[in-house]
Design an enzyme around this catalytic site. Sequence first.
Site, short mmCIF file in Angstrom:
data_model
loop_
_atom_site.label_atom_id
_atom_site.label_comp_id
_atom_site.label_asym_id
_atom_site.label_seq_id
_atom_site.Cartn_x
_atom_site.Cartn_y
_atom_site.Cartn_z
N ASP A 124 -7.74 -5.38 3.34
CA ASP A 124 -6.72 -5.28 2.30
C ASP A 124 -6.61 -3.82 1.86
OD1 ASP A 124 -5.30 -7.64 0.50
OD2 ASP A 124 -5.39 -5.71 -0.54
N LYS A 155 11.05 -9.66 8.75
CA LYS A 155 10.54 -10.99 9.10
C LYS A 155 11.21 -11.52 10.38
CE LYS A 155 7.28 -11.70 6.14
NZ LYS A 155 5.89 -11.50 6.62
N ASP A 184 -5.17 0.14 5.28
CA ASP A 184 -3.71 0.15 5.17
C ASP A 184 -3.18 -0.15 6.56
OD1 ASP A 184 -1.01 0.68 5.05
OD2 ASP A 184 -1.23 2.51 3.85
N VAL A 185 -2.55 -1.31 6.71
CA VAL A 185 -2.13 -1.74 8.06
C VAL A 185 -1.05 -0.84 8.67
CG1 VAL A 185 -2.78 -4.16 7.70
CG2 VAL A 185 -0.43 -3.43 7.19
N THR A 234 2.56 -17.36 -5.14
CA THR A 234 1.64 -16.22 -5.03
C THR A 234 2.15 -15.08 -5.92
OG1 THR A 234 2.84 -15.09 -3.26
CG2 THR A 234 1.25 -16.75 -2.57
N ASN A 243 -1.15 -11.07 8.03
CA ASN A 243 -0.60 -11.64 6.79
C ASN A 243 -0.16 -10.58 5.79
OD1 ASN A 243 -0.58 -13.83 4.49
ND2 ASN A 243 -1.96 -12.19 3.79
N TYR A 281 13.40 -7.01 3.99
CA TYR A 281 12.49 -8.15 4.20
C TYR A 281 13.02 -9.05 5.31
CZ TYR A 281 9.12 -11.77 2.83
OH TYR A 281 8.09 -12.69 2.82
P1 NDP Z 1 0.45 -11.34 -1.93
O1 NDP Z 1 1.18 -10.20 -2.57
O2 NDP Z 1 -0.10 -12.43 -2.80
O3 NDP Z 1 -0.73 -10.80 -1.01
C1 NDP Z 1 -0.48 -9.85 -0.01
C2 NDP Z 1 -1.69 -8.99 0.17
O4 NDP Z 1 -1.40 -8.00 1.17
C3 NDP Z 1 -2.06 -8.23 -1.09
O5 NDP Z 1 -3.45 -8.31 -1.34
C4 NDP Z 1 -1.61 -6.83 -0.78
O6 NDP Z 1 -2.32 -5.81 -1.46
C5 NDP Z 1 -1.86 -6.75 0.70
N1 NDP Z 1 -1.16 -5.62 1.31
C6 NDP Z 1 0.06 -5.13 1.00
N2 NDP Z 1 0.34 -4.05 1.74
C7 NDP Z 1 -0.72 -3.85 2.55
C8 NDP Z 1 -1.04 -2.88 3.53
N3 NDP Z 1 -0.20 -1.87 3.82
N4 NDP Z 1 -2.24 -2.97 4.16
C9 NDP Z 1 -3.09 -3.95 3.86
N5 NDP Z 1 -2.87 -4.90 2.92
C10 NDP Z 1 -1.68 -4.85 2.27
O7 NDP Z 1 1.47 -11.94 -0.84
P2 NDP Z 1 1.65 -13.43 -0.28
O8 NDP Z 1 0.35 -14.09 -0.14
O9 NDP Z 1 2.73 -14.07 -1.04
O10 NDP Z 1 2.25 -13.09 1.16
C11 NDP Z 1 1.44 -13.00 2.31
C12 NDP Z 1 2.35 -12.97 3.53
O11 NDP Z 1 3.15 -14.15 3.56
C13 NDP Z 1 3.34 -11.79 3.54
O12 NDP Z 1 3.50 -11.34 4.86
C14 NDP Z 1 4.62 -12.42 3.03
O13 NDP Z 1 5.75 -11.71 3.43
C15 NDP Z 1 4.52 -13.79 3.67
N6 NDP Z 1 5.32 -14.79 3.01
C16 NDP Z 1 5.14 -15.08 1.68
C17 NDP Z 1 5.92 -16.03 1.07
C18 NDP Z 1 5.78 -16.40 -0.37
O14 NDP Z 1 6.61 -17.15 -0.86
N7 NDP Z 1 4.75 -15.92 -1.08
C19 NDP Z 1 6.97 -16.74 1.81
C20 NDP Z 1 7.08 -16.37 3.21
C21 NDP Z 1 6.28 -15.42 3.77
P3 NDP Z 1 -1.71 -5.23 -2.86
O15 NDP Z 1 -1.77 -6.39 -3.82
O16 NDP Z 1 -2.59 -4.10 -3.19
O17 NDP Z 1 -0.29 -4.82 -2.55
#
Ligand code: NDP
Length: 260
Positions: free
Chosen positions: A36, A156, A59-60, A187, A85, A152
């Site tokens: 993360d 996606k 950082d991905v 989330t 993810n 987005y």
């Molecule tokens: P969250 O924001 O709850 O969690 C995402 C996590 O990814 C956070 O901990 C965030 O860190 C981390 N992150 C962001 N940027 C980076 C990076 N550059 N490198 C490493 N880690 C990173 O998101 P969700 O759980 O809601 O989403 C997870 C995935 O599911 C995403 O790909 C999202 O697009 C997809 N998704 C989500 C949906 C939804 O309704 N929630 C619906 C469809 C798809 P930080 O908090 O510091 O930014």
Amino acid sequence: MATLPMVAVVTGAADGIGWATAQKLAASGYRIALLDLRAEAAQSRAAELGPGHLGLGCDVTQPDSVDAAIAAARTLGRIAVLVNNAGIGDQTGPTVAQDVAAFDRVLDVHLRGTFLVSQAVAKAMLHDTGHRAIVNLGSIASSTGLPARNAYSAAKAGVIGMTRAMASEWARDGIRVNAVAPGYVRTALVAELGRKGAIDLPGIAHRTPLGRMAEPHEIAEAIAFLASPQASYITGVVLPVDGGWTAFGAPESALATLAA
Ligand code: NDP
């Protein structure tokens, strides 16, 4: 020679769907490398899972950061599963007012990030044998139009294209690559969109045939299935986990009103 433990790498694992997935895969017996942006949050989540798991700042979007994290993950054992993810929400607003740097950042995290981490993991997986699977995160935005969410939607849709390309390229090597496409999930990412007024939460519940948003663990279940040996003949697919969102084609008035 002793068999190495099986490792699952989950990006964006400190929160939301990633954290639910890390918990599910840990319960299935994997050692988890939780990657993360926030190293401390990843480390404290790893500690919550117990001994044998590792929280790593990563950082991905940055190749050096990804390579270092995957090298550290490999100290846990053999990487059998990768869940791409990590993600961020879109800037929301009219296309004509959108900022180019913010557009680029969304594509970077979702597309470049999925590419970089898959590439780093595949360098190890391709020289391995046995169970190996990658699961990517698509969205209803992969296949439907969400107004004012250009970056987005592009990211996606791109993740799905990459899923199919990698699945086709690596199938003969024994690596399966699939995607889940969630609808709206409860989330932090969605809470932030709601706070900005970019989405209408009661409207989303009504537009969804199952009448509610998903909980993160419901997405984690689908990810864990695609990542598991039970999905041994499934590769290159996109599994909607959206409460019927993309299946539904009638006017919203065709759905029963939800109880208040
Ligand atoms: P969250 O924001 O709850 O969690 C995402 C996590 O990814 C956070 O901990 C965030 O860190 C981390 N992150 C962001 N940027 C980076 C990076 N550059 N490198 C490493 N880690 C990173 O998101 P969700 O759980 O809601 O989403 C997870 C995935 O599911 C995403 O790909 C999202 O697009 C997809 N998704 C989500 C949906 C939804 O309704 N929630 C619906 C469809 C798809 P930080 O908090 O510091 O930014």
